[in-house]
Write an enzyme that holds these catalytic residues in place. Structure first.
Site, mmCIF file in Angstrom:
data_model
loop_
_atom_site.group_PDB
_atom_site.id
_atom_site.type_symbol
_atom_site.label_atom_id
_atom_site.label_comp_id
_atom_site.label_asym_id
_atom_site.label_seq_id
_atom_site.Cartn_x
_atom_site.Cartn_y
_atom_site.Cartn_z
ATOM 1 N N HIS A 257 -0.776 4.055 0.835
ATOM 2 C CA HIS A 257 -1.765 4.847 1.584
ATOM 3 C C HIS A 257 -2.668 5.640 0.645
ATOM 4 O O HIS A 257 -3.002 6.796 0.876
ATOM 5 C CB HIS A 257 -1.062 5.794 2.574
ATOM 6 C CG HIS A 257 -1.865 6.041 3.816
ATOM 7 N ND1 HIS A 257 -1.743 5.271 4.942
ATOM 8 C CD2 HIS A 257 -2.806 6.968 4.120
ATOM 9 C CE1 HIS A 257 -2.561 5.717 5.882
ATOM 10 N NE2 HIS A 257 -3.230 6.738 5.398
ATOM 11 N N SER B 165 0.830 -1.208 0.000
ATOM 12 C CA SER B 165 0.000 0.000 0.000
ATOM 13 C C SER B 165 0.861 1.254 0.000
ATOM 14 O O SER B 165 1.883 1.319 0.683
ATOM 15 C CB SER B 165 -0.897 0.005 1.247
ATOM 16 O OG SER B 165 -1.629 1.213 1.341
ATOM 17 N N ASP C 170 -3.824 -2.954 -1.443
ATOM 18 C CA ASP C 170 -4.885 -1.998 -1.729
ATOM 19 C C ASP C 170 -4.368 -1.015 -2.769
ATOM 20 O O ASP C 170 -3.247 -1.129 -3.248
ATOM 21 C CB ASP C 170 -5.389 -1.298 -0.456
ATOM 22 C CG ASP C 170 -4.369 -0.327 0.149
ATOM 23 O OD1 ASP C 170 -3.334 -0.020 -0.494
ATOM 24 O OD2 ASP C 170 -4.595 0.140 1.281
ATOM 25 N N GLY C 171 -5.203 -0.055 -3.143
ATOM 26 C CA GLY C 171 -4.767 0.970 -4.072
ATOM 27 C C GLY C 171 -5.422 0.878 -5.438
ATOM 28 O O GLY C 171 -5.034 0.048 -6.269
ATOM 29 N N GLY C 172 -6.447 1.688 -5.675
ATOM 30 C CA GLY C 172 -7.080 1.756 -6.979
ATOM 31 C C GLY C 172 -8.075 0.665 -7.274
ATOM 32 O O GLY C 172 -8.589 0.576 -8.392
#
Length: 341
Positions: free
Chosen positions: A237, A235, A268-270
């Site tokens: 953030h 991640s 995570d991310g997008g």
């Protein structure tokens, strides 16, 4: 979902536009808010990296009812998805709902659909207090995340988090760069391997498992494995702490290859839909965290909104599994990705 998103757009006016494509362009530099830091490049890289991943469509097979279930860190999940830890409704999302109602919606809505919601930390204290209360009310089925505070404050937060009855606890070490905390006079800092080892010992001693969020290179992943971390989250953030980082989908394969089998790998991310979830699993993740879309669903529809979003995600994931010939989650691999084998 259209009604939920329309309601969220009204309540989050001035903080999130609930764009048709949540790619960080309209909200670049809006931190606090829901945007990415500075130019918003890191936020956009998360989206573009995932968009560049293409799927191999296969239809000569017998997969018609794929199994999305999995077990992660002792938690049974209806699919490998968790709601990422996000807090600060008043200064990030406009305050259209209370912190308590928001995080209750995340935790309860996820639980109703067989998933797990994570809760955030920060300043003022009601952010973590609301999260801990929601997990306690859910019988401990939730994952509290704490910031990388120093000294006594960290120990106190860890103790409070463990008192919720949770079986898994996390730290978003990537919060070390948050402007919001710095503006409030409460900066947090990275952690050494020795400091992380002490945290792991404390959490394990309480009978819980520990997730370290904010890993963006294989070296950090290996250090996390060496000190006994049970899981990492790849991640940046949400692009909110360091401009111009790569997208998480770009760095995930190398990180997964470095530590697979030693700890669980989350990312995570997008991630916006079930096809994105499929892509991240194929790139090497064991499970996927989703942030902004869960926040929009919670603000726009509370627990029912969260449950509706989960239903949509699952339908999309199942469709992707059928059209790639993936019978279960364990069977999703890079063979499903065009040009990646």
């Amino acid at each position: 979902m259209k009604e939920i998103r329309d309601k969220a757009r009204q309540l989050m006016k001035g903080y999130c536009r609930v764009c048709p494509v949540c790619d960080g362009r309209a909200c670049a530099g809006e931190v606090p808010g829901m945007g990415g830091l500075g130019t918003g490049n890191a936020f956009r890289n998360n989206l573009s990296a995932l968009a560049a991943v293409r799927l191999n469509m296969r239809l000569v097979h017998g997969v018609s009812a794929p199994d999305t279930r999995t077990t992660l860190l002792g938690l049974d999940l209806d699919m490998p998805v968790l709601a990422a830890p996000i807090g600060g409704v008043s200064f990030n999302m406009g305050g259209g709902v209370s912190e308590e109602d928001y995080i209750d919606a995340i935790v309860r809505g996820c639980n109703e659909r067989g998933l797990v919601g994570c809760t955030g930390d920060g300043v003022p204290p009601f952010i973590h207090e609301s999260g801990f209360a929601a997990i306690t009310a859910a019988g401990g089925r939730g994952i509290p995340f704490v910031k990388p505070w120093d000294g006594d404050e960290l120990d106190q937060k860890l103790d409070k988090a463990l008192a919720t009855g949770c079986k898994v606890l996390g730290m978003d070490v990537d919060a070390a760069g948050l402007i919001t905390l710095r503006k409030m006079g409460r900066p947090v800092a990275p952690k050494t391997a020795e400091e992380l080892a002490a945290i792991v010992t404390k959490v394990h001693g309480a009978g819980a498992r520990f997730i370290l969020k904010g890993i963006m290179c294989a070296d950090d992943a290996l250090r996390a494995a060496e000190v006994g971390v049970d899981a990492i989250v790849v991640s940046n953030h949400g692009g909110r702490v360091l401009d111009h980082t790569p997208g998480t989908a770009e760095v995930l394969p190398a990180i997964a290859d470095a530590v697979k089998g030693r700890l669980a790998v989350l990312v995570d991310g997008g991630v916006r839909d079930g096809v994105d979830v499929f892509k991240m699993l194929a790139l090497g993740a064991d499970a996927v965290m989703i942030g902004r879309p869960f926040s929009i669903a919670a603000v726009g529809g509370l627990a029912e909104g969260v449950a509706s979003y989960v239903d949509t995600l699952k339908a999309q994931l199942v469709q992707a599994m059928i059209l790639t010939g993936s019978a279960d989650v364990a069977g999703i691999s890079r063979a499903a990705l065009y040009g990646k084998v």
